[in-house]
Write a protein that holds these residues in place. Structure first.
Motif, PDB file in Angstrom:
ATOM      1  N   HIS A 152       0.838  -1.314   0.092  1.00 16.11           N
ATOM      2  CA  HIS A 152       0.221  -0.424   0.069  1.00 16.11           C
ATOM      3  C   HIS A 152       0.734   1.449  -0.216  1.00 16.11           C
ATOM      4  O   HIS A 152       0.132   2.411  -0.255  1.00 16.11           O
ATOM      5  CB  HIS A 152      -1.158   0.191   1.145  1.00 16.11           C
ATOM      6  N   VAL A 153       1.837   1.250   0.062  1.00 16.39           N
ATOM      7  CA  VAL A 153       3.415   2.440   0.142  1.00 16.39           C
ATOM      8  C   VAL A 153       4.143   2.030  -0.701  1.00 16.39           C
ATOM      9  O   VAL A 153       4.982   0.739  -0.449  1.00 16.39           O
ATOM     10  CB  VAL A 153       3.251   2.812   0.979  1.00 16.39           C
ATOM     11  N   ALA A 154       4.930   2.820  -1.305  1.00 14.05           N
ATOM     12  CA  ALA A 154       6.385   2.348  -1.819  1.00 14.05           C
ATOM     13  C   ALA A 154       7.555   3.274  -2.280  1.00 14.05           C
ATOM     14  O   ALA A 154       6.651   4.103  -2.381  1.00 14.05           O
ATOM     15  CB  ALA A 154       6.200   1.291  -3.442  1.00 14.05           C
ATOM     16  N   ALA A 155       8.247   3.492  -2.027  1.00  8.37           N
ATOM     17  CA  ALA A 155       9.587   4.603  -3.228  1.00  8.37           C
ATOM     18  C   ALA A 155       9.280   3.798  -4.494  1.00  8.37           C
ATOM     19  O   ALA A 155       8.448   3.186  -4.901  1.00  8.37           O
ATOM     20  CB  ALA A 155      10.641   4.348  -1.877  1.00  8.37           C
ATOM     21  N   THR A 156      10.029   5.536  -4.783  1.00  5.69           N
ATOM     22  CA  THR A 156       9.764   4.914  -6.731  1.00  5.69           C
ATOM     23  C   THR A 156      11.259   4.450  -7.019  1.00  5.69           C
ATOM     24  O   THR A 156      12.110   4.330  -8.473  1.00  5.69           O
ATOM     25  CB  THR A 156       9.864   5.996  -7.038  1.00  5.69           C
ATOM     26  N   ASN A 157      11.915   3.825  -6.229  1.00  4.61           N
ATOM     27  CA  ASN A 157      12.966   3.004  -6.272  1.00  4.61           C
ATOM     28  C   ASN A 157      12.795   1.745  -7.009  1.00  4.61           C
ATOM     29  O   ASN A 157      14.569   1.564  -7.895  1.00  4.61           O
ATOM     30  CB  ASN A 157      14.511   2.663  -5.297  1.00  4.61           C
ATOM     31  N   ASN A 158      12.294   1.196  -7.344  1.00  8.04           N
ATOM     32  CA  ASN A 158      12.070   0.096  -8.243  1.00  8.04           C
ATOM     33  C   ASN A 158       9.986   0.306  -8.069  1.00  8.04           C
ATOM     34  O   ASN A 158       9.718  -0.745  -7.589  1.00  8.04           O
ATOM     35  CB  ASN A 158      12.695  -1.089  -7.252  1.00  8.04           C
ATOM     36  N   LEU A 159      10.035   0.834  -9.336  1.00  8.75           N
ATOM     37  CA  LEU A 159       8.053   0.819  -9.578  1.00  8.75           C
ATOM     38  C   LEU A 159       7.620   1.188 -10.782  1.00  8.75           C
ATOM     39  O   LEU A 159       8.588   2.146 -11.865  1.00  8.75           O
ATOM     40  CB  LEU A 159       7.899   2.301  -8.663  1.00  8.75           C
ATOM     41  N   LEU A 160       7.178  -0.206 -11.223  1.00  8.57           N
ATOM     42  CA  LEU A 160       5.643  -0.264 -12.040  1.00  8.57           C
ATOM     43  C   LEU A 160       4.699   0.358 -11.729  1.00  8.57           C
ATOM     44  O   LEU A 160       4.199   0.216 -11.480  1.00  8.57           O
ATOM     45  CB  LEU A 160       6.078  -1.537 -12.617  1.00  8.57           C
ATOM     46  N   VAL A 161       4.400   1.362 -12.311  1.00 10.83           N
ATOM     47  CA  VAL A 161       3.268   1.889 -12.101  1.00 10.83           C
ATOM     48  C   VAL A 161       2.589   2.383 -13.369  1.00 10.83           C
ATOM     49  O   VAL A 161       2.365   1.917 -14.360  1.00 10.83           O
ATOM     50  CB  VAL A 161       2.534   3.560 -11.722  1.00 10.83           C
TER      51      VAL A 161
END
Length: 311
Positions: A152-161
């Motif tokens: 439900h929460v994440a950083a953008t250092n390894n993220l697909l959206v």
């Protein structure tokens, strides 16, 4: 789809990263572009990126002169919209992907069609040995979850959206968090609270190359303080203005107070048992609790404040 890396005065890292991302792009059947967003007002990464593009890499350059990581992330969103991309993958400029990283992200994405995106794992390597205090606390060991676990929460250092969902919800990275950090925390909390959970992909691993300057007690405590501060501030934004925020503010003060007490107890236990690990973890918990309490009280810690340039 587009793979986006933000950079600020670290052009020496770009060739290795772009070459690694080009290999990833060629390993999947999807049409993949690479994007470097330069957040330095002087645009010092342009030459390096254009040289890599001339060498045949599918990389594009975007310049975002407005200071702050939120502005850089929003520039990536804008560039993706202009190109008609349906997926955006963020990776940091000081990270390197593991073999089949992108394939794993996409596989997990296709296996969970109701998700708002996919979060990959991050492991650290070090340019030099961390301080004993830092090593004892094991502070660079990040969470690992089973693939498919809702997040439900994440950083953008390894993220697909999923950009279709992002656009439908009208989401952008909040400029109020551009210098303080935490815009990715708020963005992903908004995304998952209004859309659908992210899902974890443990096989999609990237390696974060940690410089010596970040393996110190001072840096670890600074990051813990900022993390706690950002959590409180993003929670208050999500709660909304006025009276609606009062219960959330009270809960944050209570949670921060629990961390202050727990950190003090853990540090005391470390002193009594002569455990450096316990002392270190206790002090770090104190720092995060301090950040939560101060954030709940309205104070903002500006981790990414830039020093004025001479001239």
């Amino acid at each position: 789809m587009v793979l986006a890396a933000l950079t600020y005065r670290r052009t020496e890292l770009l060739q290795t990263l772009v070459e690694a991302l080009a290999v990833q792009a060629a390993s999947v059947p999807e049409d993949v572009r690479l994007l470097v967003v330069d957040n330095n007002p002087g645009g010092d990464a342009r030459e390096a990126v254009e040289r890599l593009a001339a060498a045949g890499h599918p990389v594009h350059y975007a310049h975002e002169p407005e200071p702050g990581i939120a502005a850089g992330r929003n520039r990536a969103l804008t560039a993706a919209a202009e190109a008609g991309d349906d997926l955006l993958v963020f990776i940091d400029d000081d990270e390197l992907p593991s073999p089949q990283w992108l394939a794993h992200l996409l596989r997990t994405w296709h296996e969970h069609p109701g998700a708002s995106g996919v979060v990959g794992s991050v492991v650290s390597s070090f340019d030099g040995a961390p301080e004993p205090w830092v090593a004892a606390g094991d502070f660079f060991r990040r969470r690992r979850l089973a693939t498919g676990t809702p997040v439900h929460v994440a950083a953008t250092n390894n993220l697909l959206v999923d950009l279709h969902l992002v656009r439908r919800l009208g989401l952008r990275f909040d400029a109020r968090f551009g210098i303080s950090g935490g815009s990715d925390t708020l963005f992903t909390r908004q995304l998952t609270s209004r859309g659908a959970p992210l899902v974890w992909c443990d096989e999609a691993e990237v390696t974060d190359v940690v410089p010596v300057a970040r393996t110190t007690r001072a840096w670890v405590l600074q990051r813990a303080l900022r993390s706690g501060n950002s959590w409180s501030r993003t929670s208050l934004v999500l709660a909304g203005p006025g009276p609606r925020s009062l219960p959330v503010r009270g809960r944050l003060l209570a949670d921060g107070g629990v961390r202050l007490l727990g950190g003090a107890v853990r540090w005391s236990a470390g002193v009594a048992t002569r455990s450096l690990a316990q002392r270190a973890r206790g002090v770090r918990t104190l720092a995060r609790g301090t950040g939560m309490v101060t954030g709940a009280c309205g104070w903002t810690y500006l981790e990414y404040r830039r020093k004025p340039t001479a001239g």
